[in-house]
Scaffold this active site. Sequence first.
Site, PDB file in Angstrom:
ATOM      1  N   CYS A  78      10.244 -43.028 -72.043  1.00 48.88           N
ATOM      2  CA  CYS A  78      10.031 -44.399 -72.519  1.00 48.88           C
ATOM      3  C   CYS A  78       9.535 -45.299 -71.378  1.00 48.88           C
ATOM      4  CB  CYS A  78      11.299 -44.908 -73.191  1.00 48.88           C
ATOM      5  SG  CYS A  78      10.931 -46.216 -74.357  1.00 48.88           S
ATOM      6  N   HIS A 171      13.721 -41.265 -76.671  1.00 48.76           N
ATOM      7  CA  HIS A 171      14.957 -41.201 -75.872  1.00 48.76           C
ATOM      8  C   HIS A 171      15.767 -39.941 -76.169  1.00 48.76           C
ATOM      9  CE1 HIS A 171      15.132 -45.263 -74.036  1.00 48.76           C
ATOM     10  NE2 HIS A 171      14.324 -45.566 -75.037  1.00 48.76           N
ATOM     11  N   GLU A 173      17.921 -38.574 -74.452  1.00 48.79           N
ATOM     12  CA  GLU A 173      19.292 -38.684 -73.911  1.00 48.79           C
ATOM     13  C   GLU A 173      20.230 -39.363 -74.908  1.00 48.79           C
ATOM     14  OE1 GLU A 173      16.788 -40.471 -73.236  1.00 48.79           O
ATOM     15  OE2 GLU A 173      17.392 -42.571 -73.053  1.00 48.79           O
TER      16      GLU A 173
HETATM   17  N1  GLN Z   1       9.576 -51.658 -74.188  1.00 51.40           N
HETATM   18  C1  GLN Z   1      10.021 -51.210 -72.913  1.00 51.40           C
HETATM   19  C2  GLN Z   1       8.960 -51.441 -71.834  1.00 51.40           C
HETATM   20  O1  GLN Z   1       7.880 -51.785 -72.153  1.00 51.40           O
HETATM   21  C3  GLN Z   1      10.387 -49.740 -72.937  1.00 51.40           C
HETATM   22  C4  GLN Z   1      11.521 -49.539 -73.889  1.00 51.40           C
HETATM   23  C5  GLN Z   1      12.384 -48.371 -73.590  1.00 51.40           C
HETATM   24  O2  GLN Z   1      12.385 -47.817 -72.474  1.00 51.40           O
HETATM   25  N2  GLN Z   1      13.162 -47.996 -74.554  1.00 51.40           N
HETATM   26  O3  GLN Z   1       9.229 -51.268 -70.689  1.00 51.40           O
END
Ligand code: GLN
Length: 199
Positions: A78, A171, A173
């Site tokens: 992410c 995610h 995890e």
């Molecule tokens: N929206 C977040 C970003 O742009 C990332 C979101 C996340 O890691 N769950 O950094």
Amino acid sequence: MKIGVLAVQGDFAEHIAILRRLNVECREVRLPEQLEGIDGLIIPGGESTTLSRLMSIYHLREPVQAMAAQGKAVWGTCAGMIMLAHEITEADPVPLQVMDIGVRRNAFGRQIDSFEQDLDIAGLEPDPFHAIFIRAPVVIRVGQQVKTLAALPNGQAVAVRQGNLMATAFHPELTDDTRLHQYFLDLAAEPAGPPGRES
Ligand code: GLN
């Protein structure tokens, strides 16, 4: 084998919990010297602008870039995926530019547009992986040396690998499924060589 988890911001504790379940020695990484002696690094989800700033403040950018270039396993989930990208569609943050991918942040909208999706992930067959997307990014450019491991039904890449480097938009995890962490441990166990190499 020892795995580091970048622990300046985001859900590093959940990654460490999964690694412990897999009986792997792990270390929270907040300072450059804590990168020494680890076989792989996970950059967790969180907020990439904050992650990026803290990485600069703690002088973590160059040593992580060096780790990736040396062929050590690095996995961004992410916000971590945003950090590994070569380019992103927004001005902020400045990514580490270690993977040949282009990424769009918040590609599915706001927090309320978070969703879950069963994915077929190459290498984890046959069962689908239940993926949780939270204000997730998406890969909008996949470089020639980059392999797409999983895509959404509309074809957008959400799990990619380039040699020793791996990035997932969701995610893993936050689920009980340890298969992606095991996949990463296998990467860390047999360094794939510099990131130019395909899979
Ligand atoms: N929206 C977040 C970003 O742009 C990332 C979101 C996340 O890691 N769950 O950094």
